[in-house]
Design an enzyme around this catalytic site. Structure first.
Site, PDB file in Angstrom:
ATOM      1  N   CYS A 101       1.014  -1.252   0.136  1.00 22.08           N
ATOM      2  CA  CYS A 101       0.107  -0.109  -0.067  1.00 22.08           C
ATOM      3  C   CYS A 101       0.859   1.255  -0.008  1.00 22.08           C
ATOM      4  O   CYS A 101       0.407   2.551  -0.561  1.00 22.08           O
ATOM      5  CB  CYS A 101      -0.991  -0.082   1.070  1.00 22.08           C
ATOM      6  SG  CYS A 101      -0.024  -0.216   2.841  1.00 22.08           S
ATOM      7  N   HIS A 125      -1.338   1.531   7.491  1.00 23.86           N
ATOM      8  CA  HIS A 125      -1.947   1.451   6.120  1.00 23.86           C
ATOM      9  C   HIS A 125      -1.758   2.754   5.591  1.00 23.86           C
ATOM     10  O   HIS A 125      -2.064   3.753   5.976  1.00 23.86           O
ATOM     11  CB  HIS A 125      -3.266   0.854   6.074  1.00 23.86           C
ATOM     12  CG  HIS A 125      -3.862   0.656   4.854  1.00 23.86           C
ATOM     13  ND1 HIS A 125      -3.543   0.050   4.011  1.00 23.86           N
ATOM     14  CD2 HIS A 125      -5.105   1.346   4.382  1.00 23.86           C
ATOM     15  CE1 HIS A 125      -4.194  -0.075   2.924  1.00 23.86           C
ATOM     16  NE2 HIS A 125      -5.127   0.711   3.135  1.00 23.86           N
TER      17      HIS A 125
END
Length: 898
Positions: free
Chosen positions: A250, A811
């Site tokens: 990510c 994230h």
């Protein structure tokens, strides 16, 4: 709060020569000789640090004796022994060579049933990497997809599959990678290994063999044929395209989306201008491969034909040229961006032969002249689209503190890394254990000085509990035992946010009458099911459970009999359930048995050892009783006990002196912290000890008050960046006048700014003692006005890279404004949704991309008509469904292309 690991008792004695060898191993001398071995073993860091402390001190009686190797904290669950995700080397575990592992295993043994965590060392072209997380994939033949084989390896995939399925050597084959029911892609280079092919755990590799007539069984495996047709018929907004997460990628997807929505760079690649400027001979470049891989991803994302793109080739190229990005560990989007911009610059550098340029000092010349000279010299060696778009100039002013010599230089930059105002306070969560045996531990949230001491933590807690600071002891509880008991003058920086910190209240008498009481560390242990008929309970295996306690005990009550009653009283809250009907007895004995408790306590506990005397346990002779082990009976023999009942039940527990690890009787010297364990028989524990009740705790009202986040303006961060500072001792400046290194004052100023300004918010703070993420909200404007050379330059925000979570489990996502229609979108890996401007400023913002207004080309398309009214609608969704009002929805069909 539940702790589940098991520690088994072991007794090992070591000779001086064995300790000397362990000391050599701990200091790295033997490990250096083993660096060429092809395997490494994972060892839990706390156990390893405790072992090092034990052997380096050379004290065989040290309280830091580590006991058996215990990797419990590395496992997600003890049934499958799967590793937890995102473990960090040297923070959660250490890697040791095979020879060192075999030695440790021989010296200490390992907790029952735990597997050795052996990991392969992968020899790469530029480095050596240990596969902490082996890739587990499924293999099958296209002709028989029901026969699936699971494999873990780093080897060349085709060779393994041909051997596994007994494919005839020389047969022509090709491989397909299937990552989901709707995604299957061709693995064109069948000779690469797992790392290079970017395969991740859970994927399936399908092998098909060419038919005798020269055809292939299918153009693609049947499982995805319908989905491919949908993908090929899709037409969407250029640039509104997700990126598949290949496994903790990510960070890469977020950076790519921000760059993809940087108009001058994207248009450069879309019109293929890079083809004329590829530099294949630059020794600092990547032979044009990074530029070509990036161009391929960009063109796919802007082709209108894909919901989502699989950046597998790009990931492979990045890992090939920057080994730190190999594998599937989480990384920093700013680090990836820095590498990528530098790699693109060198691959596209228009300067084929860099000339040597000798830099001149300012020597009092006007700043404008020196700046123009510095920029001209920079462009003589560095001339690319990256320099055109992202490079600017700093003015750096150094002043010698001794001779006042002023040195002015102008240095190029590609992005601004601005500091965030550093908070002087820190929020900590602790559990307070009061003297009241009935009260449950109470979780408190405290605000303490970052540079404070343990005393400051106790002071803050004292204000909430009205308990004197002198009656508090702070400890780190780990695996049912005390990992560390802190002194009041120790620094709070030693305590990590993830540590379980307990603060114990001691009696006021232990403070007022110094020396009259001893503080005992109390562990709870459960005996193993088997019993040694020769030595009795003292030789049985044990395992720790529950939360340990700290108790202040009067020295005159340090006999086993007295300790039994003190411990029983301490556990007489809701942890221990009464077996008798009388309220006077909470220990599991009836009222009539309570009078003979001292007889049973001494009879079952046995005789203390010499080491126990040093712990404050007084040597006492056991009462003269006849113990019938099988029936649990004791028969009093003295005249003083004639009034007692002739029969008494077996006691709840016995008492043993142990070390800090709770496993042996080592480390009970006079100056050592005394540790005591109470050992339960399994049946008695199950009958009388309520483990679920003992694990419960309550939350103080401070836990309900949300932590107030600090908000700062972006301009404050920029001003902090340009503030005068003194150089650190590790990085002094050589003064040409004084002829020595000086800790000069340094000031940075913005001299010239680029077309696209990237601002890196330094959220991650790393010091010698701590690592943390700063969750301060930076209020950054969508239209930035910044002063440079007495000019006001105006910028528009075009992209933001976000980081959610902490250091270990974060994230990355991104917001970006499409250059063609001016609409904002939210990119979360392969999901893309509409976004509004008021959603963009959050405490997750990490990288900010600004485009100068005088360089911006106005959008050529109108924004989507429904984007303002339906922010939750997926931008790349075929059916335009809504998702229960959520702002981040997923696409109905997730089709990908490589």
């Amino acid at each position: 709060m539940a702790l589940t690991s098991k520690i088994t008792l072991t007794n090992v004695s070591y000779t001086d020569s064995m300790l000397a060898r362990q000391r050599s191993l701990a200091t790295g001398q033997e490990q250096q000789a083993s660096n060429l071995q092809s395997f490494r073993y994972l060892v839990e860091r706390r156990w390893y640090e405790q072992w090092k402390e034990y052997v380096v001190t050379g004290d065989q009686n040290s309280s830091s004796f580590p006991g058996q190797i215990d990797n419990t904290e590395l496992f997600e669950e003890l049934d499958s022994y799967h590793l937890k995700e995102r473990l960090v080397e040297n923070e959660d575990f250490v890697l040791i060579p095979a020879e060192a592992w075999r030695n440790l295993l021989a010296w200490y043994g390992m907790v029952d049933d735990q597997p050795a965590l052996e990991r392969k060392v992968v020899d790469l072209p530029s480095t050596v990497k240990v596969e902490v997380y082996p890739v587990e994939i499924f293999l099958c033949l296209h002709s028989n997809m029901e026969n699936v084989v699971t494999a873990q390896f780093s080897h060349t995939i085709q060779k393994v599959m041909m051997k596994q399925f007994e494919v005839v050597e020389g047969a022509e084959t090709r491989l397909w990678m299937k990552s989901s029911d709707t995604c299957c892609e061709r693995l064109r280079n069948v000779h690469v290994n797992v790392l290079d092919s970017c395969l991740i755990s859970g994927m399936t590799v399908i092998m098909e063999m060419r038919n005798a007539d020269g055809t292939w069984p299918s153009s693609r495996p049947q499982i995805i044929r319908n989905s491919v047709e949908e993908q090929e018929s899709y037409r969407g907004q250029p640039g509104v395209c997700g990126l598949t997460n290949l496994g903790n990628t990510c960070f890469m997807n977020s950076a790519l989306q921000c760059l993809s929505n940087t108009p001058p760079l994207t248009e450069y690649f879309l019109r293929s201008a890079y083809l004329e400027e590829l530099n294949f001979t630059n020794p600092l470049g990547m032979k044009g491969e990074i530029a070509e891989a990036y161009a391929d991803v960009t063109k796919q994302m802007w082709s209108e034909r894909h919901y989502s793109v699989v950046p597998r080739l790009f990931k492979t190229k990045v890992g090939h040229f920057a080994s730190q990005f190999l594998g599937y560990q989480q990384h920093d989007s700013q680090e990836l961006l820095s590498f990528l911009l530098d790699g693109l610059h060198e691959d596209l550098n228009r300067v084929k032969n860099k000339e040597y340029i000798e830099l001149r000092d300012a020597d009092g010349r006007p700043d404008q002249e020196v700046a123009e000279e510095a920029w001209h010299n920079h462009r003589r060696r560095n001339n690319s689209v990256i320099v055109d778009t992202f490079h600017g100039l700093f003015k750096s002013t150094l002043v010698c503190p001794e001779c006042r010599k002023v040195s002015v230089t102008f240095d190029p930059f590609c992005y601004l890394s601005v500091p965030l105002p550093f908070s002087k306070d820190r929020v900590m969560e602790v559990f307070f254990v009061s003297l009241d045996p009935v009260a449950k531990p109470v979780q408190h949230r405290l605000v303490v000085p970052k540079a404070g001491k343990v005393f400051d933590l106790c002071s803050a807690l004292s204000e909430m509990t009205n308990v004197s600071v002198n009656q508090m002891v702070v400890a780190d509880v780990f695996n049912h035992r005390f990992y560390k008991i802190y002194h009041a003058d120790e620094s709070l920086s030693c305590i990590l946010d993830r540590d379980d910190i307990f603060v114990y209240e001691l009696s006021s008498r232990s403070v007022e009458e110094e020396g009259d009481e001893v503080v005992l560390a109390l562990y709870l242990r459960e005996r193993s099911q088997y019993r040694d008929s020769g030595s009795g309970s003292s030789s049985c295996g044990t395992s720790l459970f529950g939360h340990p306690l700290l108790m202040a005990v009067p020295r005159v009550q340090c006999s086993r009999n007295a300790l039994y009653h003190l411990f029983l009283q301490r556990l007489s809250g809701k942890q221990v359930q009464a077996e008798g009907t009388s309220s006077e007895v909470r220990a599991g004995c009836s009222t009539e048995d309570s009078a003979s408790a001292s007889c049973s306590a001494e009879a079952s506990a046995g005789v203390p050892t010499n080491s126990q005397q040093g712990a404050g346990l007084q040597q006492q002779q056991p009462c003269e009783t006849e113990v019938e082990e099988e029936k649990g009976e004791c028969l009093p023999q003295t005249n003083e006990r004639k009034g007692y009942q002739a029969r008494c039940r077996k006691l709840l527990f016995s008492i043993q002196a142990v070390n800090s690890n709770g496993t042996t009787e080592r480390g009970m010297g006079e100056d050592a912290q005394p540790y005591v364990a109470i050992d339960w028989d399994p049946d008695m524990k199950k009958k009388c000890y309520n483990e679920n009740e003992a694990e419960k705790y309550v939350k103080h009202q401070s836990m309900e008050v949300p932590h107030q986040q600090t908000t700062v303006q972006l301009q404050e961060c920029i001003e902090l960046f340009t503030t005068v500072e003194i150089l650190e001792e590790e990085n002094p400046w050589y003064c040409p006048i004084c002829k020595k290194h000086q800790l000069a004052t340094k000031k940075l100023d913005l001299w010239s700014l680029p077309e696209v300004l990237i601002i890196h918010l330094k959220r991650f703070s790393y010091t010698k003692y701590s690592r943390e993420k700063l969750d301060i909200i930076v209020d950054f404007p969508l239209r930035l006005v910044i002063s440079c050379l007495s000019l006001l330059l105006r910028y528009d925000l075009i992209a933001v890279s976000n980081h959610y979570g902490g250091l270990r489990d974060g994230h990355y996502t991104s917001y970006a404004r499409n250059k063609d229609n001016g609409q904002w979108y939210y990119f979360d890996d392969n999901k893309v949704t509409y976004a509004r401007e008021e959603q963009i400023v959050t405490n997750a913002a990490y990288l900010l991309f600004y485009h100068r207004q005088d360089k911006i080309r106005q959008p050529t398309l109108l924004p989507p008509s429904d984007s303002s009214s339906s922010p939750a609608q997926p931008a790349n969704d075929v059916t335009s469904h809504k998702h229960d009002g959520m702002e981040r929805a997923t696409s109905c069909v997730n089709m990908e292309t490589d």
